[in-house]
Scaffold this motif. Structure first.
Motif, PDB file in Angstrom:
ATOM      1  N   GLY A   1      16.819   3.420  49.088  1.00 32.15           N
ATOM      2  CA  GLY A   1      17.866   3.298  48.083  1.00 32.15           C
ATOM      3  C   GLY A   1      18.372   4.637  47.578  1.00 32.15           C
ATOM      4  N   CYS A   2      19.458   4.568  46.777  1.00 31.20           N
ATOM      5  CA  CYS A   2      20.069   5.792  46.259  1.00 31.20           C
ATOM      6  C   CYS A   2      20.814   5.492  44.967  1.00 31.20           C
ATOM      7  N   ASP A   3      20.667   6.370  43.988  1.00 38.18           N
ATOM      8  CA  ASP A   3      21.361   6.227  42.700  1.00 38.18           C
ATOM      9  C   ASP A   3      22.576   7.139  42.590  1.00 38.18           C
ATOM     10  N   TYR A   4      22.895   7.887  43.646  1.00 37.91           N
ATOM     11  CA  TYR A   4      23.901   8.944  43.518  1.00 37.91           C
ATOM     12  C   TYR A   4      25.344   8.434  43.562  1.00 37.91           C
ATOM     13  N   LYS A   5      25.618   7.422  44.341  1.00 37.51           N
ATOM     14  CA  LYS A   5      26.947   6.797  44.368  1.00 37.51           C
ATOM     15  C   LYS A   5      28.065   7.795  44.665  1.00 37.51           C
ATOM     16  N   CYS A   6      27.912   8.536  45.754  1.00 40.56           N
ATOM     17  CA  CYS A   6      28.983   9.435  46.183  1.00 40.56           C
ATOM     18  C   CYS A   6      30.222   8.614  46.519  1.00 40.56           C
ATOM     19  N   ALA A   7      31.386   9.215  46.366  1.00 43.60           N
ATOM     20  CA  ALA A   7      32.643   8.471  46.407  1.00 43.60           C
ATOM     21  C   ALA A   7      32.933   7.843  47.757  1.00 43.60           C
ATOM     22  N   TYR A   8      32.358   8.379  48.833  1.00 44.54           N
ATOM     23  CA  TYR A   8      32.665   7.908  50.185  1.00 44.54           C
ATOM     24  C   TYR A   8      31.611   6.961  50.738  1.00 44.54           C
TER      25      TYR A   8
ATOM     26  N   ILE B   1      36.793  19.613  46.543  1.00 46.47           N
ATOM     27  CA  ILE B   1      36.477  18.414  47.322  1.00 46.47           C
ATOM     28  C   ILE B   1      35.096  17.876  46.958  1.00 46.47           C
ATOM     29  N   LEU B   2      34.139  18.752  46.730  1.00 42.42           N
ATOM     30  CA  LEU B   2      32.812  18.296  46.299  1.00 42.42           C
ATOM     31  C   LEU B   2      32.915  17.504  44.996  1.00 42.42           C
ATOM     32  N   GLY B   3      33.814  17.928  44.106  1.00 43.40           N
ATOM     33  CA  GLY B   3      34.024  17.185  42.873  1.00 43.40           C
ATOM     34  C   GLY B   3      34.599  15.807  43.135  1.00 43.40           C
ATOM     35  N   LEU B   4      35.596  15.743  44.026  1.00 43.13           N
ATOM     36  CA  LEU B   4      36.179  14.443  44.373  1.00 43.13           C
ATOM     37  C   LEU B   4      35.158  13.539  45.056  1.00 43.13           C
ATOM     38  N   MET B   5      34.270  14.138  45.825  1.00 40.47           N
ATOM     39  CA  MET B   5      33.223  13.371  46.515  1.00 40.47           C
ATOM     40  C   MET B   5      32.131  12.871  45.563  1.00 40.47           C
ATOM     41  N   ARG B   6      32.105  13.425  44.347  1.00 38.04           N
ATOM     42  CA  ARG B   6      31.078  13.120  43.350  1.00 38.04           C
ATOM     43  C   ARG B   6      29.702  13.619  43.793  1.00 38.04           C
TER      44      ARG B   6
ATOM     45  N   VAL C   1      34.710  16.128  57.467  1.00 38.88           N
ATOM     46  CA  VAL C   1      36.059  16.715  57.509  1.00 38.88           C
ATOM     47  C   VAL C   1      37.092  15.617  57.284  1.00 38.88           C
ATOM     48  N   GLY C   2      38.179  15.996  56.633  1.00 44.18           N
ATOM     49  CA  GLY C   2      39.270  15.055  56.435  1.00 44.18           C
ATOM     50  C   GLY C   2      39.089  14.110  55.273  1.00 44.18           C
ATOM     51  N   PHE C   3      38.255  14.480  54.298  1.00 42.56           N
ATOM     52  CA  PHE C   3      38.147  13.665  53.083  1.00 42.56           C
ATOM     53  C   PHE C   3      39.521  13.626  52.400  1.00 42.56           C
ATOM     54  N   PRO C   4      39.882  12.503  51.764  1.00 41.03           N
ATOM     55  CA  PRO C   4      41.199  12.414  51.124  1.00 41.03           C
ATOM     56  C   PRO C   4      41.478  13.599  50.210  1.00 41.03           C
ATOM     57  N   GLY C   5      42.632  14.215  50.418  1.00 43.85           N
ATOM     58  CA  GLY C   5      43.029  15.363  49.622  1.00 43.85           C
ATOM     59  C   GLY C   5      42.581  16.694  50.186  1.00 43.85           C
ATOM     60  N   GLU C   6      41.812  16.708  51.284  1.00 42.57           N
ATOM     61  CA  GLU C   6      41.344  17.975  51.855  1.00 42.57           C
ATOM     62  C   GLU C   6      42.521  18.708  52.495  1.00 42.57           C
ATOM     63  N   THR C   7      42.847  19.846  51.953  1.00 39.83           N
ATOM     64  CA  THR C   7      43.940  20.666  52.490  1.00 39.83           C
ATOM     65  C   THR C   7      43.403  21.632  53.532  1.00 39.83           C
TER      66      THR C   7
ATOM     67  N   PRO D   1      35.161   4.336  46.076  1.00 36.11           N
ATOM     68  CA  PRO D   1      36.257   5.018  45.371  1.00 36.11           C
ATOM     69  C   PRO D   1      37.148   5.824  46.307  1.00 36.11           C
ATOM     70  N   ALA D   2      36.567   6.422  47.349  1.00 37.22           N
ATOM     71  CA  ALA D   2      37.361   7.251  48.262  1.00 37.22           C
ATOM     72  C   ALA D   2      38.418   6.441  48.995  1.00 37.22           C
ATOM     73  N   ALA D   3      38.170   5.148  49.191  1.00 40.75           N
ATOM     74  CA  ALA D   3      39.135   4.309  49.900  1.00 40.75           C
ATOM     75  C   ALA D   3      40.441   4.163  49.130  1.00 40.75           C
ATOM     76  N   GLN D   4      40.399   4.411  47.820  1.00 44.31           N
ATOM     77  CA  GLN D   4      41.597   4.281  46.986  1.00 44.31           C
ATOM     78  C   GLN D   4      42.232   5.628  46.649  1.00 44.31           C
TER      79      GLN D   4
END
Length: 432
Positions: free
Chosen positions: A153-160, A266-271, A301-307, A338-341
């Motif tokens: 299990g995991c409690d971190y809940k990263c956005a992806y 991006i790390l922030g967006l990824m949570r 690579v290619g996380f939403p918003g990655e420039t 969350p990343a899907a949105q």
């Protein structure tokens, strides 16, 4: 007397899945079933699935369909993360008889054994809120090493990520129970244990213990000569953990540390729970204690918003840190995360180009790492024979080596001299 039934096992995904499949396989063997590698001759096919990417789910579906084609009369039981998240999708595939949640992995043998034959798909308790038990598991498939599950299990809940949905909250067995599991592994004459979990360094959530407590206790188990930590989050790779591994001859200079992005934005967006400088600091701390450490790194690579600028920051960080290996994953949109949105979806061709650039960097870094040890001596734990008449194994710092096969040396720590690399980056070893 009827012939015993045969069962085949098929595992996709992480080392944790492999340890759980091995434990389920032992239950079948103890119940009188014969294990077979060939699905076409199996009466039962057990599939342990993965859902970390869309590609992993597609592989699961294709595998189940192939098993039904090869063994149309076999009972097909499907478990794992894909079965947990989308049981109806699995149940709709022709030939599936049982769909079991991660919670029910421990009851799979009993449920399958109770079936007289193919019965049509049945779904059992795929409810994430019920994922509170701990299915104890370790693998025994390899002659020299075992994968010991210490945490789930995991409690971190990263956005992806969907894993916290598929595996539930972070939990673990007590240290004392895991020591007994390690002693069982040692009694089977395996020399190496890989410590594995979903968020391994988060060990202790359900028992009030700590990951360093576990490492110190395992270090005292007689008969195990090598330990590796399969993966650990940067924020959980503490100085205490590094110091334990540095001081113990059993803990190998080998770490797998997920980065995911070198861009703080991006790390922030990824949570994620760290930033790039934290990652750099942890790599440098490992190298201060273990200069020869093999360091593997996960990157998305290619996380939403990655420039382009975000990607170049990732590339520059990895190039400057020079890890020994990169595991590169193009971002895969997971429903319900969350990343899907998130806006700013990156085109597939751009993701492919970025993955290729990091793949090329990985080849360069890995070859450079291995070449630095040519001419040195090392100890290799040889694992078995390949089709080419050679035997293969790893040094303490995870350099894969080959030498002419000698069955008396398999599962033995052998002193060797590292002679050179072949075109694939494999190191030739001469026995000393």
């Amino acid at each position: 007397m009827p012939a015993p039934k045969k069962v085949s096992f098929h595992t996709l995904g992480c080392k944790l899945n492999f340890s759980e499949t091995a434990t389920i396989a032992r239950q079948f063997e103890e119940g009188g079933y014969l294990r077979t590698r060939h699905a076409a001759e199996a009466d039962i096919c057990v599939v342990n699935t993965c859902a970390v990417t869309e590609h992993a789910e597609k592989k699961c579906r294709n595998l189940v369909r192939r098993l039904h084609r090869d063994a149309p009369d076999a009972i097909i039981a499907v478990t794992g993360c894909y079965a947990q998240l989308r049981p109806e999708e699995i149940a709709a595939i022709e030939g599936v008889d049982l769909v079991l949640s991660n919670r029910d992995k421990g009851t799979l043998f009993d449920r399958v054994a109770a079936l007289g034959g193919k019965s049509g798909a049945r779904i059992y308790s795929c409810d994430t809120t019920e994922l509170t038990n701990f299915f104890a598991a370790f693998s025994t498939g390899e002659r020299t090493r075992a994968f010991l599950k210490v945490q789930d299990g995991c409690d971190y809940k990263c956005a992806y990520c969907t894993i916290h949905y598929a595996r539930g909250a972070s939990r673990n067995m007590p240290v004392a129970d895991l020591v007994r599991e390690a002693e069982r592994i040692a009694a089977s004459d395996r020399k190496e244990i890989v410590i594995t979990g979903i968020n391994t360094g988060d060990f202790g959530r359900s028992t009030g213990e700590r990951f360093p407590d576990l490492l110190r206790a395992l270090d005292r188990v007689e008969g195990i000569e090598r330990y590796r930590i399969s993966s650990i989050e940067p924020n959980l790779l503490t100085d205490e953990v590094i110091d334990i591994c540095t001081a113990s001859p059993k803990f190998q200079p080998h770490f797998h540390i997920p980065l995911q992005s070198g861009s703080d934005r991006i790390l922030g967006l990824m949570r994620r729970r760290y930033r790039s400088e934290t990652f750099r600091d942890r790599i440098e701390a490992v190298r201060r204690g273990m200069p020869d450490a093999f360091i593997g790194v996960d990157v998305i690579v290619g996380f939403p918003g990655e420039t382009d600028e975000d990607f170049e920051q990732t590339y520059a960080l990895l190039e400057s840190l020079s890890p020994a290996y990169l595991h590169v994953f193009p971002f895969s949109e997971r429903p319900g995360t969350p990343a899907a949105q998130m806006p700013g979806r990156v085109r597939d061709d751009v993701k492919t180009l970025r993955a290729e650039r990091l793949g090329t960097l990985c080849t360069t870094l890995h070859r450079r790492f291995c070449e630095a040890y040519v001419g040195r001596t090392a100890e290799v734990l040889f694992e078995g024979r390949g089709n080419d008449g050679m035997m293969y194994g790893y040094t303490d710092n995870y350099i894969r080596c080959k030498a002419p096969y000698d069955r008396t040396l398999v599962n033995e720590l052998c002193p060797v001299r590292l002679e050179g690399l072949d075109a694939d980056g494999m190191v030739f070893a001469s026995l000393l």
